[in-house]
Design a protein around this motif. Structure first.
Motif, PDB file in Angstrom:
ATOM      1  N   LEU A   1       0.823  -1.211   0.000  1.00 19.81           N
ATOM      2  CA  LEU A   1       0.000   0.000   0.000  1.00 19.81           C
ATOM      3  C   LEU A   1       0.857   1.260   0.000  1.00 19.81           C
ATOM      4  O   LEU A   1       0.600   2.198  -0.757  1.00 19.81           O
ATOM      5  CB  LEU A   1      -0.934  -0.013   1.209  1.00 19.81           C
ATOM      6  N   VAL A   2       1.881   1.296   0.842  1.00 19.65           N
ATOM      7  CA  VAL A   2       2.740   2.473   0.950  1.00 19.65           C
ATOM      8  C   VAL A   2       3.534   2.696  -0.341  1.00 19.65           C
ATOM      9  O   VAL A   2       3.696   3.845  -0.791  1.00 19.65           O
ATOM     10  CB  VAL A   2       3.700   2.333   2.151  1.00 19.65           C
ATOM     11  N   LYS A   3       3.993   1.628  -0.939  1.00 21.77           N
ATOM     12  CA  LYS A   3       4.799   1.751  -2.161  1.00 21.77           C
ATOM     13  C   LYS A   3       3.958   2.190  -3.356  1.00 21.77           C
ATOM     14  O   LYS A   3       4.391   3.022  -4.172  1.00 21.77           O
ATOM     15  CB  LYS A   3       5.484   0.424  -2.475  1.00 21.77           C
ATOM     16  N   ASN A   4       2.756   1.645  -3.484  1.00 17.39           N
ATOM     17  CA  ASN A   4       1.990   1.825  -4.713  1.00 17.39           C
ATOM     18  C   ASN A   4       0.937   2.926  -4.668  1.00 17.39           C
ATOM     19  O   ASN A   4       0.478   3.378  -5.716  1.00 17.39           O
ATOM     20  CB  ASN A   4       1.327   0.502  -5.103  1.00 17.39           C
ATOM     21  N   LEU A   5       0.545   3.370  -3.469  1.00 17.69           N
ATOM     22  CA  LEU A   5      -0.472   4.417  -3.389  1.00 17.69           C
ATOM     23  C   LEU A   5      -0.016   5.721  -4.042  1.00 17.69           C
ATOM     24  O   LEU A   5      -0.755   6.291  -4.857  1.00 17.69           O
ATOM     25  CB  LEU A   5      -0.876   4.645  -1.929  1.00 17.69           C
TER      26      LEU A   5
END
Length: 204
Positions: A35-39
Motif C-alpha cells: 500500500l505504501v509503495k503503490n499508493l
C-alpha cells in the motif's frame, strides 16, 4: 485513496492486535509495504495498472490479517468520526494512525519491521507521509470537519462503547483517546501561532 488508507489502518490494527500471530503479522507487513509503495504511484498516474493491482493485493492481505485478529482502535475511532461528522473513514484512520503507532511501539516485538514496511524512521515521518497522500480527501484537522472541543467527549464515549478498542495491545483510557484526538486540533493552533511569530520577526 480512501479504501487504501482504510486498508492501511486495518493492517496496522491487525499487526499490533492482542490476538495477532506470526502469520497475521507477516500478512500485515506485506499489506503495508504494498500500500505504501503503490499508493503514491497510483495517485500520480491512475493509468499504471500494476500499481492499482498491487493496491488490491495489499487490501486483500490487510483483510486476511484483520479477519483473523478483529479490528481495533483505528477502526473504532474512524467509524465514530464517520457517524458523528461524516468524516471519510480512510482519512479518519489516517488522523490517529501515527499516534497509535507511537503509543504501541513499546510493546511491539519487531518495531523495526513495521518502520521498514512504512518506509519511515519515526511516527512523525508517517504523519508527514499521510498528510501528503491524503490531501485530496480534505484537511487532517478535526476542526475543519465540524468537530468542536465539546464534541470530543461524545466521540470518545462512542468509540469506547464499540468494544473493539480493547483489541489494542495497550489499554486505552477515555482520557488518553481524547488526548490523541485533540492533537490535530492543537496542531492547527500551533501552526497559526508559529506563522504569526515568524511574521513578527520578519518585520522587526
Amino acid at each position: 485513496l480512501s479504501d487504501s488508507l482504510k486498508a492501511l489502518a486495518l493492517a496496522s490494527d491487525a499487526y499490533w492486535s492482542k490476538s495477532s500471530t506470526k502469520v497475521t503479522q507477516v500478512w500485515s507487513l506485506q499489506a503495508i509495504r504494498m500500500l505504501v509503495k503503490n499508493l503514491p504511484i497510483s495517485l500520480k498516474n491512475p493509468d499504471v495498472y500494476q500499481a492499482r493491482q498491487q493496491l488490491l493485493y495489499g487490501s486483500l492481505m490487510s483483510a486476511m490479517a484483520v479477519s483473523n485478529t478483529l479490528p481495533g482502535a483505528l477502526s473504532a475511532v474512524s467509524t465514530s468520526l464517520f457517524d458523528r461528522v461524516r468524516l471519510d473513514q480512510g482519512l479518519g484512520s489516517a488522523l490517529i494512525l501515527p499516534d497509535l503507532l507511537r503509543i504501541n511501539l513499546s510493546v511491539l516485538a519487531n518495531p523495526e519491521g513495521l518502520y521498514d514496511a512504512f518506509n519511515i524512521n519515526n511516527p512523525e515521518d508517517l504523519r508527514n507521509w499521510l498528510e501528503t497522500v491524503s490531501v485530496s480527501l480534505g484537511s487532517m484537522k478535526l476542526t475543519d470537519h465540524g468537530l468542536s472541543e465539546t464534541d470530543l467527549h461524545k466521540l470518545v464515549t462512542q468509540s469506547m462503547l464499540l468494544g473493539i478498542i480493547d483489541n489494542n495491545p495497550l489499554p486505552l483510557t477515555p482520557a488518553q483517546l481524547k488526548s490523541i484526538l485533540k492533537l490535530p486540533i492543537i496542531y492547527q493552533y500551533l501552526i497559526i501561532n508559529l506563522l504569526y511569530s515568524t511574521r513578527i520577526l520578519l518585520y522587526h
